[in-house]
Structure formats: structure tokens, C-alpha cells
Design a protein around this motif. Structure first.
Motif: not given
Length: 192
Positions: A50-62
Motif C-alpha cells: 500500500s505504501y508503494f502504490e501510494e508513494s510511487l503511483f500517486d500522480k499528484e505526489a509525483i
């Protein structure tokens, strides 16, 4: 379990956990008895996936991280003599337009590929127009090039014209981000 399903699960888990969970652990967990609901809840709430998906695949965070790096590169380009004069206007006029350009570009890429976008590390010095480039790390090719040009229209003083180029047209067309007035006097060189 079918062979292709097992292989698919192994590949998926390896990708999602960056190899932190080995296939033998996965197979042992599948063959083990079913965990009770409490264990399942604890593993989901503290899981790395879940951390991986939230941090790496979060378009807004990127996009937020790219914008932060873009701002830092821009201030580095301006140097200590230009930055104090144009910093406020840059934040109000140019930075929101850079954000829009990044969002438009991000819309053209699948979410998984956004992780591969990176900002170059050094802006151009002296008279160079380059502020930063955004490149695809996998192909090592530029996607966007952000520039600032000094304009000196007759009787109008010096202006900094911010623009960017895209790979769609071979970096030929200027896409305007805005202009900031400097002064009637010649501005210092970049990064001075």
C-alpha cells in the motif's frame, strides 16, 4: 493453481514489492492455512504494497515533487543577483504555468511511467536559455525542455521570457509560460 496464474502472481508480487517478498515466501503463504481476520487486517494495514502504490503511483505526489525540483532548479539558474528581483513574480506567474505544463504532459503518460520522469540536475550558465529538462529515465530522452530567454524589445527594457519545448514537434515550437520585466539595464549573467 494453474501454471500461468502462479507465474503471474509471482511476477506481480515481485514488481509491487521490489523483490522484498520472494516467490518461495509467497508459495508458502498460499499453501499455509488461512489466517484469521485479525492477522489479515494487520498485514494489510502495515503492508509495504500500500505504501508503494501510494508513494510511487500517486500522480499528484509525483507532479508535486517534479514541481518542487523545477522551482529549485529555477532559483539555482537565477543566481543570487537575479532571484531576489524576480522571485515573487516567478512564483505568481511562471510557476503555475509550469505546473499546468507538467500536468498536461503527465496526462499523456500512464501512471506507472510517471515514475520514470526526472529533472536534469544542472541549469545552463551565462547566456544559456536552459533552466531544466524533464527526461524519461528509461529511454534517456528529453520529454520537455524549459527555457528562459532575455528579450530586449526597442525602448522597452529587458524581459525574461519563460517558455518550454516538447518532444512532439522535435522541440521546435515555443510554448509560452510568461514574461517578467527586469529593468532598462542589462541583467547579470545566469547563476551569478
Amino acid at each position: 493453481m494453474n501454471k500461468w496464474i502462479r507465474k503471474s502472481v509471482v511476477v506481480l508480487v515481485s514488481l509491487l514489492t521490489f523483490g522484498l517478498i520472494t516467490p518461495t515466501q509467497l508459495i508458502n503463504n498460499v499453501n499455509a492455512e488461512k489466517p484469521n481476520e485479525r492477522k489479515t487486517f494487520e498485514s494489510i494495514s502495515s503492508g509495504q504494497t500500500s505504501y508503494f502504490e501510494e508513494s510511487l503511483f500517486d500522480k499528484e505526489a509525483i507532479l508535486k515533487e517534479l514541481l518542487k525540483q523545477a522551482e529549485q532548479q529555477s532559483y539555482q539558474k537565477f543566481g543570487t543577483r537575479i532571484k531576489p528581483v524576480i522571485e515573487n513574480e516567478f512564483r505568481e506567474i511562471i510557476l503555475p504555468n509550469i505546473e499546468k505544463a507538467l500536468e498536461e504532459t503527465a496526462a499523456q503518460f500512464p501512471t506507472e511511467d510517471l515514475v520514470n520522469l526526472a529533472i536534469t540536475e544542472s541549469p545552463g550558465k551565462g547566456q544559456s536559455e536552459k533552466i531544466f529538462n524533464i527526461k524519461n529515465s528509461d529511454t534517456n530522452s528529453d520529454v520537455l525542455r524549459f527555457h528562459v530567454r532575455r528579450d530586449n524589445p526597442p525602448q522597452a527594457g529587458y524581459w525574461f521570457n519563460f517558455h518550454y519545448h516538447t518532444y512532439h514537434d522535435g522541440f521546435q515550437s515555443h510554448h509560452e509560460l510568461g514574461s517578467i520585466y527586469w529593468d532598462k539595464n542589462t541583467p547579470p549573467k545566469w547563476m551569478s
